[in-house]
Write a protein that holds these residues in place. Structure first.
Motif, short mmCIF file in Angstrom:
data_model
loop_
_atom_site.label_atom_id
_atom_site.label_comp_id
_atom_site.label_asym_id
_atom_site.label_seq_id
_atom_site.Cartn_x
_atom_site.Cartn_y
_atom_site.Cartn_z
N ASN A 4 1.32 -5.79 2.02
CA ASN A 4 1.44 -5.12 3.31
C ASN A 4 2.85 -5.25 3.89
O ASN A 4 3.56 -6.21 3.62
CB ASN A 4 0.43 -5.70 4.31
N THR A 9 -0.81 -3.82 7.94
CA THR A 9 -0.20 -2.49 7.82
C THR A 9 0.31 -2.27 6.40
O THR A 9 1.26 -2.92 5.97
CB THR A 9 0.97 -2.33 8.81
N PRO A 11 2.05 -0.21 3.09
CA PRO A 11 3.11 0.78 2.89
C PRO A 11 2.54 2.20 2.96
O PRO A 11 1.37 2.43 2.65
CB PRO A 11 3.64 0.46 1.48
N MET A 12 3.38 3.14 3.35
CA MET A 12 2.97 4.54 3.48
C MET A 12 2.53 5.10 2.13
O MET A 12 3.24 4.98 1.13
CB MET A 12 4.16 5.35 4.03
N ASN A 17 6.38 -1.77 -1.80
CA ASN A 17 6.89 -2.50 -0.64
C ASN A 17 8.31 -2.95 -0.93
O ASN A 17 8.55 -3.81 -1.78
CB ASN A 17 5.99 -3.70 -0.36
N GLY A 32 10.09 3.27 9.19
CA GLY A 32 9.55 3.52 10.51
C GLY A 32 10.55 3.18 11.60
O GLY A 32 11.40 2.30 11.42
N LYS A 52 3.06 2.40 12.72
CA LYS A 52 1.93 1.55 12.29
C LYS A 52 0.69 2.40 12.02
O LYS A 52 0.05 2.28 10.97
CB LYS A 52 1.63 0.49 13.33
N ARG A 55 0.96 4.75 8.95
CA ARG A 55 0.78 4.00 7.69
C ARG A 55 -0.69 3.61 7.48
O ARG A 55 -1.23 3.74 6.38
CB ARG A 55 1.65 2.75 7.70
N SER A 58 -2.58 6.56 6.38
CA SER A 58 -2.20 7.05 5.06
C SER A 58 -2.98 6.37 3.94
O SER A 58 -3.06 6.89 2.82
CB SER A 58 -0.70 6.86 4.82
N ASP A 81 8.60 1.93 0.53
CA ASP A 81 8.55 1.77 1.99
C ASP A 81 9.42 0.58 2.36
O ASP A 81 9.15 -0.55 1.95
CB ASP A 81 7.12 1.56 2.45
N ASP A 84 10.40 -1.19 8.96
CA ASP A 84 10.80 -0.64 10.25
C ASP A 84 12.18 -1.11 10.69
O ASP A 84 12.59 -2.24 10.39
CB ASP A 84 9.81 -1.05 11.34
N SER A 296 0.50 12.34 6.85
CA SER A 296 0.48 12.17 5.39
C SER A 296 0.49 13.53 4.69
O SER A 296 1.21 13.73 3.70
CB SER A 296 -0.75 11.38 4.96
#
Length: 313
Positions: A4, A9, A11-12, A17, A32, A52, A55, A58, A81, A84, A296
């Motif tokens: 995460n 949260t 990754p998109m 990651n 982000g 947030k 993601r 998604s 991703d 932020d 998305s």
């Protein structure tokens, strides 16, 4: 590496990651910007929660689009991703500097960038960062509103101001800045005048709705944005959509449909936009998070176009 981005949260769209590295070894970099500056209308707030929620939403989706020749985007493009931007709520200029520095580092990687807002004020430092790399930039700006006021109660970086700042940016060709989908009385009388004086192009909701062939019209828009520039950037405000299709965005009727939006941005992707952002998603306004979910789909349509246009490596 943790799965995460932070907390719960992810990754998109199942991206790799990249928050703990600067080895940006994927084709697409998602980031982000959890930023909301001045609230320009009442208590309409919460867009800093957008990255947030986008993601989280998604996680429901694959990257397969059967309606676009059965493309599975991740078969052609790898996703990363990077997390932020670290914003400073009490320091607007400082935050703009941080966004610009963060984005410039990503642009210099040469990858396709996908920014998740945040309010529309983030687009100025992101595009400014792109010009810092020596690129001359054209912009397709999908929105109900010009967002080109000189300031909001003294704040030059509010969500109603980014395109005034971009008119003033040397690396942006104003004649290739295409305000697309403009409509409605939440624009102020002077905003159309500001655009005209800067040399920017205005295409209203009527221009889109009256186009006999929306795909062909999208290509005409790209032609305008790409004239005498090196790259074209795409920025999408959720409220270019009619509020029937955008319950988690600013309240604006007489907009385009979700189908019209993805039809246009797929064509832009085919032609070769270098990156994009999607801004003004307000999770607090949207019990079912419909607007966050739609991001998305919008991102995947642009990237599917990127592949089908031959731009994927």
């Amino acid at each position: 590496m943790v799965s995460n981005i932070y907390g719960n949260t992810p990754p998109m769209l199942g991206a790799k990651n990249l928050t703990q590295t600067e080895d940006y070894d994927t084709d697409v970099l998602v980031y982000g910007v959890p930023w909301e500056g001045a609230c320009t209308w009442g208590d309409y707030t919460g867009s800093e929660l957008g990255p947030k929620q986008i993601r989280l939403s998604s996680a429901r989706y694959s990257t397969y689009l059967p309606e676009l020749d059965h493309i599975n985007v991740e078969d052609h493009l790898s996703f990363g991703d990077v997390g932020d931007v670290s914003v400073i709520p009490h320091d607007v200029p400082g935050t703009m500097d941080r966004i610009e520095s963060f984005a410039e580092n990503l642009w210099r990687s040469g990858k396709f960038l996908v920014g998740l807002g945040g309010d529309h004020g983030i687009t100025y430092p992101v595009v400014k960062a792109l010009t810092n790399t020596g690129k001359k930039v054209g912009i397709i700006h999908l929105d109900s509103h010009y967002d080109n006021m000189p300031h909001h109660e003294g704040d030059e970086f509010a969500r109603s101001t980014p395109f005034m700042r971009l008119y003033e940016t040397e690396g942006v060709r104003n004649e290739s800045l295409i305000h697309t989908g403009i409509k409605g009385p939440r624009n102020k009388p002077e905003t159309g005048k500001y655009a005209q004086e800067a040399g920017a192009v205005t295409l209203t909701i009527n221009d889109i709705k009256e186009a006999k062939d929306l795909k062909a019209y999208a290509n005409e828009i790209y032609d305008m944005a790409s004239k005498d520039v090196d790259v074209v950037y795409l920025t999408i405000c959720s409220d270019v959509l009619d509020f029937a299709f955008n319950p988690g965005g600013p309240v604006d009727g007489n907009g385009i449909t979700s189908h019209e939006l993805v039809t246009m941005i797929y064509e832009f992707g085919k032609r070769g936009v270098c990156g994009m952002d999607f801004v003004e998603v307000y999770p607090q306004q949207d019990a079912n998070q419909n607007s966050a979910h739609f991001v998305s789909t919008a991102v995947l349509y642009v990237l599917a176009g990127h592949v089908h246009g031959g731009h994927a490596k």
